[in-house]
Design a protein around this motif. Structure first.
Motif, PDB file in Angstrom:
ATOM      1  N   GLN A 139       1.904 -10.357   0.894  1.00 49.01           N
ATOM      2  CA  GLN A 139       3.017 -10.497   1.849  1.00 49.01           C
ATOM      3  C   GLN A 139       4.164  -9.552   1.508  1.00 49.01           C
ATOM      4  N   ASN A 140       3.803  -8.345   1.068  1.00 50.89           N
ATOM      5  CA  ASN A 140       4.791  -7.323   0.708  1.00 50.89           C
ATOM      6  C   ASN A 140       4.925  -6.345   1.872  1.00 50.89           C
ATOM      7  N   GLN A 141       5.687  -6.749   2.872  1.00 48.76           N
ATOM      8  CA  GLN A 141       5.792  -5.942   4.086  1.00 48.76           C
ATOM      9  C   GLN A 141       6.533  -4.633   3.822  1.00 48.76           C
ATOM     10  N   TYR A 142       7.490  -4.656   2.919  1.00 48.32           N
ATOM     11  CA  TYR A 142       8.249  -3.445   2.587  1.00 48.32           C
ATOM     12  C   TYR A 142       7.300  -2.348   2.101  1.00 48.32           C
ATOM     13  N   ALA A 143       6.435  -2.689   1.133  1.00 47.33           N
ATOM     14  CA  ALA A 143       5.497  -1.700   0.595  1.00 47.33           C
ATOM     15  C   ALA A 143       4.457  -1.312   1.635  1.00 47.33           C
ATOM     16  N   PHE A 144       4.024  -2.280   2.450  1.00 44.84           N
ATOM     17  CA  PHE A 144       3.028  -2.022   3.486  1.00 44.84           C
ATOM     18  C   PHE A 144       3.547  -0.979   4.472  1.00 44.84           C
ATOM     19  N   GLU A 145       4.769  -1.157   4.921  1.00 48.63           N
ATOM     20  CA  GLU A 145       5.325  -0.237   5.912  1.00 48.63           C
ATOM     21  C   GLU A 145       5.602   1.139   5.311  1.00 48.63           C
ATOM     22  N   SER A 146       5.991   1.152   4.041  1.00 51.40           N
ATOM     23  CA  SER A 146       6.182   2.438   3.364  1.00 51.40           C
ATOM     24  C   SER A 146       4.860   3.191   3.268  1.00 51.40           C
ATOM     25  N   SER A 148       2.372   2.789   5.252  1.00 50.60           N
ATOM     26  CA  SER A 148       1.994   3.156   6.617  1.00 50.60           C
ATOM     27  C   SER A 148       2.557   4.517   7.007  1.00 50.60           C
ATOM     28  N   LEU A 149       3.800   4.770   6.608  1.00 49.64           N
ATOM     29  CA  LEU A 149       4.412   6.068   6.907  1.00 49.64           C
ATOM     30  C   LEU A 149       3.665   7.199   6.220  1.00 49.64           C
ATOM     31  N   ASP A 150       3.306   6.975   4.951  1.00 49.43           N
ATOM     32  CA  ASP A 150       2.556   7.993   4.215  1.00 49.43           C
ATOM     33  C   ASP A 150       1.186   8.232   4.855  1.00 49.43           C
ATOM     34  N   GLU A 156      -2.485  11.770  10.308  1.00 46.77           N
ATOM     35  CA  GLU A 156      -2.078  11.992  11.696  1.00 46.77           C
ATOM     36  C   GLU A 156      -2.773  11.031  12.650  1.00 46.77           C
ATOM     37  N   THR A 157      -2.810   9.792  12.253  1.00 44.94           N
ATOM     38  CA  THR A 157      -3.357   8.737  13.102  1.00 44.94           C
ATOM     39  C   THR A 157      -2.565   7.472  12.819  1.00 44.94           C
ATOM     40  N   SER A 158      -2.640   6.510  13.710  1.00 45.86           N
ATOM     41  CA  SER A 158      -1.865   5.283  13.552  1.00 45.86           C
ATOM     42  C   SER A 158      -2.360   4.494  12.342  1.00 45.86           C
ATOM     43  N   PRO A 159      -1.447   3.957  11.567  1.00 48.41           N
ATOM     44  CA  PRO A 159      -1.835   3.163  10.399  1.00 48.41           C
ATOM     45  C   PRO A 159      -2.239   1.751  10.807  1.00 48.41           C
ATOM     46  N   PRO A 160      -2.819   0.985   9.881  1.00 44.98           N
ATOM     47  CA  PRO A 160      -3.087  -0.425  10.170  1.00 44.98           C
ATOM     48  C   PRO A 160      -1.805  -1.165  10.524  1.00 44.98           C
TER      49      PRO A 160
END
Length: 421
Positions: A139-146, A148-150, A156-160
């Motif tokens: 449940q670490n959304q901060y790291a997940f979204e970071s 995702s950007l990488d 060059e495709t949408s992340p999970p």
């Protein structure tokens, strides 16, 4: 007598320690993870599993010839044949084992290093998916979204997509899924020290609702530690004046009575005290007084006085499960966590297998399998596979998938990863 007193104190200390760990975890603040340093594998925990790990020491032992575009199509829709070619990458299996043994941070650092080094060819995307799963489970959304950007920048495709916890309802979840229903807990077949996790969930629910449902319909055995933990939880709910719906409470009293013997002093009084507490909640005064006399004789103390509950107590019988609740077309739903002894789980799978030509084990809700439990699960499924019945694990997260591969479950079952959408 002195030895029994020492045992009793040791049991009480064990109950105290379990509760202390729960309260410490509940009070631990959730902070954003630190950004990876130049050395992403720098240790803060000593004596970790393979603490001398260096990512560059590992290379893929197989050649991956599939194009990256195929691996990445539809976010993480990796084809089964692509996964099969990457399933023996040692570093990914080691990260999965670390996660399974509870060494979450070390597994995270290892996967982060694999991603940064990018030296596994077309297997590298799988490390990304494993790390996405790790952050989702934690449940670490901060790291997940970071991450995702990488991911989006590199491929060059949408992340999970991040899934909120309420988006995934476990068919066996111990809390009630229906928002109109009374929130509560369904206790497992064994009432032992492992219920501390359920009691933590119960504590969280108690902050949201003044009415709670305690379902003891599945309980088949109890031990003193589990009784001690439940006793404290119920007393706390009485103090906070929570109204309770007690489901199959008499089943629980019967299981407690099975381990008691008048005149025999066990390591703790907790089972006796829990039994009397429940009898009071059920307003079974006559049964309470009989039990209190037996308790008095056993421990040579004055019998406790009967106190009718001040909070509202409602009793209910255990509801019969809907037909084929876990045996729908989607398969048998695996629990959220598989740990400890797996005999009951394996037995339920075998029962499911009796009425199905293909044994589909749906892992939609499965987050983690403990390392030792995975070996037990393998041993339990081998005879089933030997009978010629196909076994399929579906919607498996990538951490569990690579653990299964490392443990040899791939030799007795097809393992199909879940899709991130």
């Amino acid at each position: 007598m002195t030895e029994k007193k020492h045992i009793a104190r040791a049991t009480e200390r064990k109950i105290d320690a379990i509760e202390f760990e729960m309260s410490r975890d509940m009070g631990r603040p959730k902070t954003p993870p630190p950004k990876p340093s130049a050395d992403p594998l720098k240790r803060t925990e000593p004596n970790q599993f393979h603490s001398d790990f260096i990512a560059t020491d590992f290379q893929s032992t197989i050649a991956l010839n599939l194009p990256t575009t195929e691996l990445l199509s539809g976010h993480t829709e990796i084809q089964a044949h692509a996964v099969s070619q990457s399933e023996s990458v040692p570093i990914l299996e080691e990260a999965a084992i670390l996660f399974a043994t509870g060494q979450i941070k070390v597994a995270e650092h290892m996967l982060r290093s694999v991603i940064d080094l990018d030296n596994l060819g077309n297997a590298t995307p799988i490390a990304w998916f494993m790390l996405f799963d790790l952050y989702q489970i934690e449940q670490n959304q901060y790291a997940f979204e970071s991450l995702s950007l990488d991911y989006a920048g590199k491929y060059e495709t949408s992340p999970p997509v991040w899934r909120n916890s309420e988006q995934s309802i476990d068919v066996d979840d111990d809390s009630v899924a229906d928002p109109k229903a009374t929130p509560g807990i369904m206790f497992p077949s064994q009432l032992d020290g492992e219920i501390i996790k359920l009691l933590q969930k119960l504590n969280n629910l108690s902050e949201q609702s003044k009415v709670l449902r305690l379902d003891f319909g599945r309980v088949k055995s109890v031990d003193p530690v589990g009784c001690g933990l439940l006793l404290r939880a119920i007393r706390n709910l009485k103090k906070s004046k929570h109204d309770l719906v007690m489901v199959a409470a008499q089943n629980l009293t019967a299981q407690i009575q099975n381990i008691l013997e008048v005149g025999r002093r066990d390591e703790t009084e907790a089972p006796w005290l829990l039994l009397m507490e429940i009898l009071q909640l059920l307003q079974m005064k006559e049964a309470f007084e009989e039990t209190s006399i037996d308790y008095c004789v056993t421990f040579e103390v004055s019998p406790p006085a009967y106190e009718a509950p001040a909070n509202k107590i409602t009793t209910a019988v255990a509801e019969a499960p809907p037909p084929n609740t876990e045996m729908r077309a989607e398969g048998y739903f695996m629990p959220r966590v598989v740990e400890g002894k797996t005999e009951d789980l394996v037995q339920e799978i075998l029962e499911y297998a009796k009425s199905h030509d293909v044994v589909v084990l749906n892992c939609k809700n499965l987050e983690r399998v403990e390392f030792g439990a995975s070996a037990q699960l393998l041993n339990g499924l081998v005879p089933l596979s030997g009978q010629g019945k196909p076994i399929q694990f579906t919607e498996v997260n990538y951490l569990v998938m690579h653990l299964f591969n490392a443990m040899g479950l791939k030799n007795v079952a097809a393992i199909m990863p879940r899709k991130h959408v």
